[in-house]
Write an enzyme that holds these catalytic residues in place. Structure first.
Site, PDB file in Angstrom:
ATOM      1  N   TYR A  56       0.831  -1.219   0.000  1.00 35.30           N
ATOM      2  CA  TYR A  56       0.000   0.000   0.000  1.00 35.30           C
ATOM      3  C   TYR A  56       0.864   1.266   0.000  1.00 35.30           C
ATOM      4  O   TYR A  56       0.347   2.369  -0.162  1.00 35.30           O
ATOM      5  CB  TYR A  56      -0.935   0.043   1.221  1.00 35.30           C
ATOM      6  CG  TYR A  56      -1.851  -1.147   1.416  1.00 35.30           C
ATOM      7  CD1 TYR A  56      -2.103  -2.054   0.391  1.00 35.30           C
ATOM      8  CD2 TYR A  56      -2.486  -1.349   2.638  1.00 35.30           C
ATOM      9  CE1 TYR A  56      -2.936  -3.140   0.602  1.00 35.30           C
ATOM     10  CE2 TYR A  56      -3.318  -2.428   2.851  1.00 35.30           C
ATOM     11  CZ  TYR A  56      -3.537  -3.325   1.829  1.00 35.30           C
ATOM     12  OH  TYR A  56      -4.366  -4.388   2.057  1.00 35.30           O
ATOM     13  N   LEU A 194     -17.383  -4.016   3.280  1.00 37.52           N
ATOM     14  CA  LEU A 194     -18.586  -3.335   2.795  1.00 37.52           C
ATOM     15  C   LEU A 194     -18.715  -3.509   1.280  1.00 37.52           C
ATOM     16  O   LEU A 194     -19.529  -2.839   0.642  1.00 37.52           O
ATOM     17  CB  LEU A 194     -18.519  -1.835   3.135  1.00 37.52           C
ATOM     18  CG  LEU A 194     -18.281  -1.500   4.611  1.00 37.52           C
ATOM     19  CD1 LEU A 194     -18.064   0.012   4.798  1.00 37.52           C
ATOM     20  CD2 LEU A 194     -19.477  -1.957   5.465  1.00 37.52           C
ATOM     21  N   ILE A 232     -12.121  -5.069   8.801  1.00 41.37           N
ATOM     22  CA  ILE A 232     -11.245  -3.892   8.715  1.00 41.37           C
ATOM     23  C   ILE A 232     -11.805  -2.897   7.694  1.00 41.37           C
ATOM     24  O   ILE A 232     -11.176  -2.620   6.669  1.00 41.37           O
ATOM     25  CB  ILE A 232      -9.798  -4.305   8.366  1.00 41.37           C
ATOM     26  CG1 ILE A 232      -9.781  -5.331   7.200  1.00 41.37           C
ATOM     27  CG2 ILE A 232      -9.087  -4.882   9.579  1.00 41.37           C
ATOM     28  CD1 ILE A 232      -8.395  -5.523   6.582  1.00 41.37           C
ATOM     29  N   LYS A 234     -12.677   0.587   5.859  1.00 38.52           N
ATOM     30  CA  LYS A 234     -11.922   1.842   5.791  1.00 38.52           C
ATOM     31  C   LYS A 234     -12.874   2.975   5.459  1.00 38.52           C
ATOM     32  O   LYS A 234     -13.911   2.795   4.811  1.00 38.52           O
ATOM     33  CB  LYS A 234     -10.817   1.760   4.760  1.00 38.52           C
ATOM     34  CG  LYS A 234     -11.332   1.768   3.348  1.00 38.52           C
ATOM     35  CD  LYS A 234     -10.205   1.975   2.385  1.00 38.52           C
ATOM     36  CE  LYS A 234     -10.551   1.400   1.033  1.00 38.52           C
ATOM     37  NZ  LYS A 234     -10.904  -0.009   1.074  1.00 38.52           N
ATOM     38  N   SER A 235     -12.514   4.140   5.943  1.00 34.56           N
ATOM     39  CA  SER A 235     -13.210   5.346   5.553  1.00 34.56           C
ATOM     40  C   SER A 235     -12.258   6.508   5.715  1.00 34.56           C
ATOM     41  O   SER A 235     -11.485   6.550   6.671  1.00 34.56           O
ATOM     42  CB  SER A 235     -14.454   5.575   6.408  1.00 34.56           C
ATOM     43  OG  SER A 235     -15.037   6.816   6.026  1.00 34.56           O
ATOM     44  N   ARG A 240     -17.838   8.788   9.410  1.00 31.86           N
ATOM     45  CA  ARG A 240     -18.141   7.407   9.006  1.00 31.86           C
ATOM     46  C   ARG A 240     -17.268   6.411   9.761  1.00 31.86           C
ATOM     47  O   ARG A 240     -17.702   5.303  10.063  1.00 31.86           O
ATOM     48  CB  ARG A 240     -17.995   7.266   7.488  1.00 31.86           C
ATOM     49  CG  ARG A 240     -19.108   7.997   6.733  1.00 31.86           C
ATOM     50  CD  ARG A 240     -19.177   7.621   5.271  1.00 31.86           C
ATOM     51  NE  ARG A 240     -18.181   8.255   4.445  1.00 31.86           N
ATOM     52  CZ  ARG A 240     -18.241   9.491   3.964  1.00 31.86           C
ATOM     53  NH1 ARG A 240     -19.286  10.261   4.233  1.00 31.86           N
ATOM     54  NH2 ARG A 240     -17.268   9.986   3.203  1.00 31.86           N
ATOM     55  N   ASN A 244     -18.960   3.405  11.806  1.00 29.37           N
ATOM     56  CA  ASN A 244     -18.597   1.999  11.623  1.00 29.37           C
ATOM     57  C   ASN A 244     -18.214   1.345  12.946  1.00 29.37           C
ATOM     58  O   ASN A 244     -18.578   0.191  13.209  1.00 29.37           O
ATOM     59  CB  ASN A 244     -17.447   1.883  10.614  1.00 29.37           C
ATOM     60  CG  ASN A 244     -17.864   2.309   9.216  1.00 29.37           C
ATOM     61  OD1 ASN A 244     -19.057   2.447   8.936  1.00 29.37           O
ATOM     62  ND2 ASN A 244     -16.905   2.541   8.351  1.00 29.37           N
TER      63      ASN A 244
END
Ligand code: A2P
Length: 281
Positions: A56, A194, A232, A234-235, A240, A244
């Site tokens: 990443y 999601l 896990i 992510k946002s 948010r 979550n």
């Protein structure tokens, strides 16, 4: 918005006794230049489990956020992953990740993809077993391993993987792989929980959200948690992120859980681990 205390997130106990917060924060596709701010926000919101990967290219920013937070290292569960192109040099790759993260140890280190065409994951696993024995890694595991990759690994492994992290969301559940992993004592961890946002509009999700007066994201995450799956999401948005995290307080009925399970549609978003071999990953 009230801060959710980290203590309300339940722990999952891995097969070597190490505990991991069941709801963590993922930084896949978070640009390096935004990662420090986003991870600082996540820690501020109450997340104590952060999932990154060498591929990443944001490990240094994750490490900077952890350092800036002032939160004791021992209170944060940190995962990173071995890049595909480095399966033959796993020790150097791990040390580089650890340096980038600026930490003395990593909580969970995963083989990112099996890359069966290179036939190197058993060799990488041996190195990971040795780093684990030395205390540089608290738990070792795999990612994107399908059933036959698990079988191949276990033929020579001394340590059974603690975790298998793979794509899992309502429209792509891989139930046989989840069951096999669990039977072997390997905890299931869902990435893209999601469906990268794509599953949030599914009918069974929105109707359950309306009934509970909560967001669709919270419904999906509660559905994962009810099955013992580590998630896990992510946002980039702190509101948010907090939304979550509040999924830990949601209790779905068996019929609601079944209705979401019925959304299975074989809708894979990411690569197929049987053939994926991207060396930059
Ligand atoms: P954003 O970063 O703008 O919040 P996954 O974790 O499955 O990969 O999904 C991540 C995607 O879902 C991101 O696009 C993220 O957008 C979006 N997302 C995350 N949390 C929520 C939420 N509570 N409500 C709506 N969208 C969300």
């Amino acid at each position: 918005m009230p801060v959710t205390p980290a203590s309300t997130v339940p722990n999952v106990t891995l097969n070597n006794g190490v505990q991991v917060p069941q709801l963590g924060f993922g930084v896949f596709q978070v640009p390096p230049e935004e990662t420090q701010r986003i991870v600082e926000d996540a820690l501020e919101a109450g997340y104590r489990h952060i999932d990154t990967a060498a591929a990443y290219r944001n490990e240094a920013a994750v490490g900077a956020a952890i350092a800036a937070s002032g939160i004791p290292r021992a209170d944060i569960f940190l995962t990173t992953k071995l890049r595909n192109g480095e399966q033959g040099t796993a020790r150097e790759a791990f040390r580089n990740s650890r340096r980038e993260l600026g930490v003395d140890y990593v909580d969970l280190y995963l083989i990112h993809w099996p890359v069966p065409s290179r036939n190197l994951f058993n060799e990488a696993w041996k190195v990971m077993e040795s780093l684990h024995a030395d205390g540089e890694i608290r738990a070792i595991g795999v990612s994107n391993f399908l059933a036959d990759h698990l079988d191949t690994l276990l033929q020579s492994a001394e340590v059974v993987p603690a975790v298998n992290q793979f794509e899992l969301h309502p429209t792509f559940q891989q139930p046989e792989l989840a069951a096999k992993s669990r039977t072997l004592g390997i905890a299931v961890e869902a990435y893209s929980p999601l469906g990268q946002g794509a599953d949030l509009n599914a009918g069974a999700v929105t109707s359950t959200a309306d009934k509970h007066n909560i967001s669709p994201a919270r419904v999906i995450l509660a559905w994962h948690l009810a099955q013992g799956t580590i998630v896990i999401p992510k946002s980039a948005n702190s509101g948010r992120m907090r939304d979550n995290l509040a999924a830990v307080d949601v209790v779905l009925s068996p019929s609601e859980i079944n209705a979401i399970a019925a959304l299975e549609a074989g809708a894979r978003i990411g690569s197929d681990p049987a053939v994926a071999a991207h060396s930059q990953m």
